[in-house]
Design a protein around this motif. Structure first.
Motif, PDB file in Angstrom:
ATOM      1  N   LYS A  12       0.854  -1.568  -0.200  1.00 19.23           N
ATOM      2  CA  LYS A  12       0.140   0.231  -0.180  1.00 19.23           C
ATOM      3  C   LYS A  12       0.512   1.422  -0.163  1.00 19.23           C
ATOM      4  O   LYS A  12       2.130   0.698   0.394  1.00 19.23           O
ATOM      5  N   ASN A  14       3.060   4.559   1.280  1.00 22.52           N
ATOM      6  CA  ASN A  14       3.210   5.124   2.167  1.00 22.52           C
ATOM      7  C   ASN A  14       3.109   6.271   2.288  1.00 22.52           C
ATOM      8  O   ASN A  14       3.832   7.382   1.986  1.00 22.52           O
ATOM      9  N   GLU A  15       1.717   6.925   3.249  1.00 27.53           N
ATOM     10  CA  GLU A  15       1.533   8.484   2.792  1.00 27.53           C
ATOM     11  C   GLU A  15       2.525   8.953   4.487  1.00 27.53           C
ATOM     12  O   GLU A  15       2.265  10.562   4.030  1.00 27.53           O
ATOM     13  N   SER A  16       2.924   8.893   4.332  1.00 27.90           N
ATOM     14  CA  SER A  16       4.029   9.067   5.960  1.00 27.90           C
ATOM     15  C   SER A  16       5.430   9.214   5.113  1.00 27.90           C
ATOM     16  O   SER A  16       6.220   9.867   6.103  1.00 27.90           O
ATOM     17  N   ALA A  17       5.438   9.041   4.202  1.00 26.23           N
ATOM     18  CA  ALA A  17       6.701   8.988   3.537  1.00 26.23           C
ATOM     19  C   ALA A  17       6.999  10.351   3.363  1.00 26.23           C
ATOM     20  O   ALA A  17       6.202  10.991   3.327  1.00 26.23           O
TER      21      ALA A  17
END
Length: 178
Positions: A12, A14-17
């Motif tokens: 999925k 990774n929005e926090s990347a």
């Protein structure tokens, strides 16, 4: 392969990347390269192969190709809204219903491959011209009221293209078609 691996072959997003300059440039390059990679992935496939689902209960390869075009067109429009309006609430769409329309279930993929190629050229030109303050602008998704910055959206759509490319490549490899 288990169901989760079939559904998310590259994992999925990774929005926090971190979203730094070099990473954003890399994502833009991935968006730029997608049309050619997609053409290569489906090259030589016949209608029966294109009408094979990439996983049980999943879309056919034909639907995946058309979905990429539909999704990336919506993204391009979201970028334009974000650049020209103040914190716009974007229009969501029913991806599943769009994929079940006759043009996605039966339409020739060449139409969408050509469309994606032209769209991505225009989109990449826009993306490469964005300044830092523009990359930090955001739109609001109506389903969850999330604020999505353009720099995050670039990463999401680079991931999105690679995600669906992996669906196609994994199926064609597992079936011995490529």
């Amino acid at each position: 392969m288990d169901q989760a691996s079939l559904q998310y072959p590259i994992g999925k997003f990774n929005e926090s990347a971190p979203k730094q300059g070099a990473e954003i440039s890399g994502w833009i390059q991935q968006i730029e390269m997608l049309p050619e990679k997609l053409k290569q992935a489906v090259e030589g496939l016949n209608d029966a192969q294109l009408d094979t689902p990439y996983r049980p209960g999943g879309w056919t390869l034909r639907q995946v190709v058309h979905h990429i075009g539909d999704s990336h067109l919506n993204s391009y429009i979201r970028f334009k809204w974000t650049l020209t309006e103040d914190e716009p609430i974007i229009k969501a769409y029913n991806e599943k219903a769009w994929a079940e329309l006759f043009d996605s279930e039966e339409g020739p993929i060449e139409l969408t491959l050509n469309f994606i190629e032209a769209l991505h050229k225009k989109w990449v030109y826009l993306l490469r011209g964005l300044k830092e303050d523009e990359l930090n602008k955001f739109f609001v998704h109506p389903d969850n009221n999330n604020k999505v910055t353009l720099k995050l959206a670039i990463g999401m759509y680079a991931w999105h293209g690679n995600h669906h490319l992996a669906h196609i490549s994994n199926l064609t490899t597992s079936k011995g078609w490529k």
